[in-house]
Design a protein around this motif. Structure first.
Motif, PDB file in Angstrom:
ATOM      1  N   ILE A 216      20.663   2.398 -18.161  1.00 32.75           N
ATOM      2  CA  ILE A 216      21.561   1.335 -18.604  1.00 32.75           C
ATOM      3  C   ILE A 216      22.171   1.750 -19.939  1.00 32.75           C
ATOM      4  CG2 ILE A 216      21.779  -1.119 -19.157  1.00 32.75           C
ATOM      5  CD1 ILE A 216      20.892  -0.562 -16.292  1.00 32.75           C
ATOM      6  N   GLU A 217      23.485   1.571 -20.060  1.00 34.11           N
ATOM      7  CA  GLU A 217      24.152   1.899 -21.316  1.00 34.11           C
ATOM      8  C   GLU A 217      24.807   0.653 -21.893  1.00 34.11           C
ATOM      9  OE1 GLU A 217      26.946   5.001 -20.663  1.00 34.11           O
ATOM     10  OE2 GLU A 217      25.459   6.427 -19.885  1.00 34.11           O
ATOM     11  N   ARG A 218      24.773   0.540 -23.206  1.00 33.07           N
ATOM     12  CA  ARG A 218      25.442  -0.585 -23.857  1.00 33.07           C
ATOM     13  C   ARG A 218      26.936  -0.303 -23.938  1.00 33.07           C
ATOM     14  NH1 ARG A 218      21.921  -4.200 -25.264  1.00 33.07           N
ATOM     15  NH2 ARG A 218      19.749  -3.623 -25.698  1.00 33.07           N
ATOM     16  N   PHE A 219      27.708  -1.370 -23.681  1.00 28.13           N
ATOM     17  CA  PHE A 219      29.162  -1.276 -23.641  1.00 28.13           C
ATOM     18  C   PHE A 219      29.714  -2.213 -24.711  1.00 28.13           C
ATOM     19  CE2 PHE A 219      33.113  -1.632 -20.759  1.00 28.13           C
ATOM     20  CZ  PHE A 219      33.571  -0.399 -21.159  1.00 28.13           C
ATOM     21  N   PHE A 220      31.010  -2.134 -25.000  1.00 27.97           N
ATOM     22  CA  PHE A 220      31.563  -2.991 -26.052  1.00 27.97           C
ATOM     23  C   PHE A 220      31.486  -4.467 -25.629  1.00 27.97           C
ATOM     24  CE2 PHE A 220      35.212  -2.360 -23.329  1.00 27.97           C
ATOM     25  CZ  PHE A 220      35.885  -3.572 -23.377  1.00 27.97           C
ATOM     26  N   SER A 221      31.529  -5.351 -26.642  1.00 24.99           N
ATOM     27  CA  SER A 221      31.422  -6.803 -26.446  1.00 24.99           C
ATOM     28  C   SER A 221      30.105  -7.197 -25.786  1.00 24.99           C
ATOM     29  CB  SER A 221      32.604  -7.327 -25.620  1.00 24.99           C
ATOM     30  OG  SER A 221      33.818  -7.094 -26.279  1.00 24.99           O
ATOM     31  N   ARG A 222      29.048  -6.424 -26.051  1.00 23.13           N
ATOM     32  CA  ARG A 222      27.706  -6.720 -25.563  1.00 23.13           C
ATOM     33  C   ARG A 222      27.593  -6.699 -24.043  1.00 23.13           C
ATOM     34  NH1 ARG A 222      25.266 -11.848 -28.460  1.00 23.13           N
ATOM     35  NH2 ARG A 222      27.310 -12.729 -28.010  1.00 23.13           N
ATOM     36  N   LYS A 223      28.485  -5.982 -23.406  1.00 20.34           N
ATOM     37  CA  LYS A 223      28.363  -5.767 -21.968  1.00 20.34           C
ATOM     38  C   LYS A 223      27.435  -4.571 -21.727  1.00 20.34           C
ATOM     39  CE  LYS A 223      33.053  -7.445 -21.022  1.00 20.34           C
ATOM     40  NZ  LYS A 223      34.391  -7.093 -20.467  1.00 20.34           N
ATOM     41  N   LEU A 224      27.049  -4.371 -20.469  1.00 23.67           N
ATOM     42  CA  LEU A 224      26.195  -3.251 -20.095  1.00 23.67           C
ATOM     43  C   LEU A 224      26.838  -2.465 -18.965  1.00 23.67           C
ATOM     44  CD1 LEU A 224      22.732  -5.092 -19.952  1.00 23.67           C
ATOM     45  CD2 LEU A 224      23.594  -3.681 -21.835  1.00 23.67           C
ATOM     46  N   ILE A 225      26.511  -1.176 -18.906  1.00 20.30           N
ATOM     47  CA  ILE A 225      26.921  -0.331 -17.789  1.00 20.30           C
ATOM     48  C   ILE A 225      25.665   0.158 -17.080  1.00 20.30           C
ATOM     49  CG2 ILE A 225      27.947   1.880 -17.132  1.00 20.30           C
ATOM     50  CD1 ILE A 225      29.992   1.516 -19.308  1.00 20.30           C
ATOM     51  N   SER A 226      25.630  -0.027 -15.772  1.00 20.75           N
ATOM     52  CA  SER A 226      24.487   0.421 -14.981  1.00 20.75           C
ATOM     53  C   SER A 226      24.828   1.754 -14.309  1.00 20.75           C
ATOM     54  CB  SER A 226      24.136  -0.621 -13.921  1.00 20.75           C
ATOM     55  OG  SER A 226      23.042  -0.175 -13.146  1.00 20.75           O
ATOM     56  N   SER A 239      28.561  -8.204 -17.202  1.00 18.33           N
ATOM     57  CA  SER A 239      29.220  -9.005 -18.225  1.00 18.33           C
ATOM     58  C   SER A 239      28.275  -9.394 -19.346  1.00 18.33           C
ATOM     59  CB  SER A 239      29.815 -10.279 -17.596  1.00 18.33           C
ATOM     60  OG  SER A 239      28.771 -11.161 -17.218  1.00 18.33           O
ATOM     61  N   LYS A 240      28.838  -9.758 -20.470  1.00 20.58           N
ATOM     62  CA  LYS A 240      28.047 -10.214 -21.617  1.00 20.58           C
ATOM     63  C   LYS A 240      27.199 -11.432 -21.229  1.00 20.58           C
ATOM     64  CE  LYS A 240      30.097 -12.669 -24.761  1.00 20.58           C
ATOM     65  NZ  LYS A 240      30.965 -13.100 -25.875  1.00 20.58           N
ATOM     66  N   ALA A 241      27.785 -12.331 -20.443  1.00 20.84           N
ATOM     67  CA  ALA A 241      27.069 -13.541 -20.049  1.00 20.84           C
ATOM     68  C   ALA A 241      25.851 -13.241 -19.187  1.00 20.84           C
ATOM     69  CB  ALA A 241      28.015 -14.484 -19.296  1.00 20.84           C
ATOM     70  N   ASN A 242      25.894 -12.148 -18.422  1.00 21.74           N
ATOM     71  CA  ASN A 242      24.802 -11.824 -17.503  1.00 21.74           C
ATOM     72  C   ASN A 242      23.880 -10.722 -18.010  1.00 21.74           C
ATOM     73  OD1 ASN A 242      25.631 -13.706 -15.641  1.00 21.74           O
ATOM     74  ND2 ASN A 242      26.896 -12.273 -14.488  1.00 21.74           N
ATOM     75  N   SER A 243      24.189 -10.130 -19.152  1.00 28.54           N
ATOM     76  CA  SER A 243      23.448  -8.954 -19.602  1.00 28.54           C
ATOM     77  C   SER A 243      21.965  -9.255 -19.849  1.00 28.54           C
ATOM     78  CB  SER A 243      24.086  -8.366 -20.865  1.00 28.54           C
ATOM     79  OG  SER A 243      24.107  -9.317 -21.918  1.00 28.54           O
ATOM     80  N   SER A 244      21.654 -10.363 -20.488  1.00 30.43           N
ATOM     81  CA  SER A 244      20.248 -10.702 -20.753  1.00 30.43           C
ATOM     82  C   SER A 244      19.497 -10.972 -19.456  1.00 30.43           C
ATOM     83  CB  SER A 244      20.159 -11.917 -21.676  1.00 30.43           C
ATOM     84  OG  SER A 244      20.693 -11.623 -22.950  1.00 30.43           O
ATOM     85  N   ASP A 245      20.148 -11.710 -18.553  1.00 24.90           N
ATOM     86  CA  ASP A 245      19.539 -12.007 -17.256  1.00 24.90           C
ATOM     87  C   ASP A 245      19.288 -10.724 -16.470  1.00 24.90           C
ATOM     88  OD1 ASP A 245      18.922 -13.997 -15.014  1.00 24.90           O
ATOM     89  OD2 ASP A 245      20.488 -12.785 -14.094  1.00 24.90           O
TER      90      ASP A 245
END
Length: 256
Positions: A216-226, A239-245
């Motif tokens: 998993i890589e961190r992306f801008f605006s607190r998004k993630l890349i799988s 998305s940022k909204a789903n990253s923690s979940d």
């Protein structure tokens, strides 16, 4: 009570609004929204309503896309002509499920149930109860999918799947061994078939298998890349909204 109505049939929405205001003059309908896009925009910008009445099939997609994109804490009463989405509803903040046509009696019973839950349980306890019900229905998840290859129909164990991908209304399945197949279902239908402990709806295009995730890589605006162990047709962005979940799901302690 501040209420949001998500419904793409204007006559049904207006009838529901009439019923709500007729039952209690203190009810306030904040808005009537007819699409996934408009609902996401409203919920991201406005204070959360006390209660949401939500249709399931909207003008531009399924309502569950809203609740994946925005961390909605408001209780939801689903209103739909179909009974096949009850399992999906259990994975949200559902407190009731009304089958259309909507009646005053059905709305009154649903609101009464909401009030009982609100007074009897803390929000966390209600969420745990919903998750427990979802686990009890786990037996419905598919172990094998029937996929197409030329003129053949092949039984594919879901454990072999790396990801499912939506491209131009066609669903492509890629396996952990790099094989590719096609299937005549929608991504929403396939999401309901697959065990959420093993598969995650990363975004509108991808469902991914936990076993296929390499990093998993961190992306801008607190998004993630799988990043997966196999090549993908495009970058898988969480998305940022789903990253923690998503991270909780990856650890095996949360997610849907």
């Amino acid at each position: 009570m501040k209420i949001l109505i998500i419904e793409d049939e204007i006559n049904a929405a207006k009838e529901l609004e009439r019923i709500l205001l007729n039952q209690d003059t203190t009810h306030e309908v904040l808005a009537i929204l007819d699409s996934v896009e408009a609902s996401i925009d409203f919920l991201e910008r406005k204070n959360p309503p006390d209660l949401i009445f939500s249709d399931i099939q909207l003008a531009d997609g399924m309502c569950f896309e809203i609740y994946r994109e925005v961390p909605v804490k408001s209780p939801i009463i689903f209103c739909t002509a179909y009974d096949e989405y009850m399992l999906d509803a259990l994975e949200t903040n559902a407190v009731s499920y009304i089958l259309k046509p909507i009646t005053e009696e059905a709305v009154a019973k649903a609101i009464e149930k909401f009030k009982r839950l609100k007074s009897a349980f803390e929000p966390a306890a209600t969420t745990r109860s919903i998750e427990k019900l979802g686990q009890q229905l786990k037996y419905t998840y598919k172990k094998t999918l029937l996929v197409e290859q030329r003129e053949k129909i092949i039984p594919l164990p879901v454990s072999d799947i790396a990801y499912l991908y939506l491209e131009h209304a066609v669903i492509k399945i890629a396996t952990l061994k790099g094989q590719q197949y096609f299937i005549t279902s929608t991504l929403d239908e396939l999401e309901r078939m697959l065990d959420p402990e093993s598969f995650y709806r990363a975004n509108r295009q991808f469902i991914i298998n936990r076993l296929a995730i390499a990093s998993i890589e961190r992306f801008f605006s607190r998004k993630l890349i799988s990043k997966l162990v196999v090549e993908t047709p495009e970058t898988i962005v969480i998305s940022k909204a789903n990253s923690s979940d998503f991270l909780r799901w990856l650890e095996g302690v949360g997610g849907v």
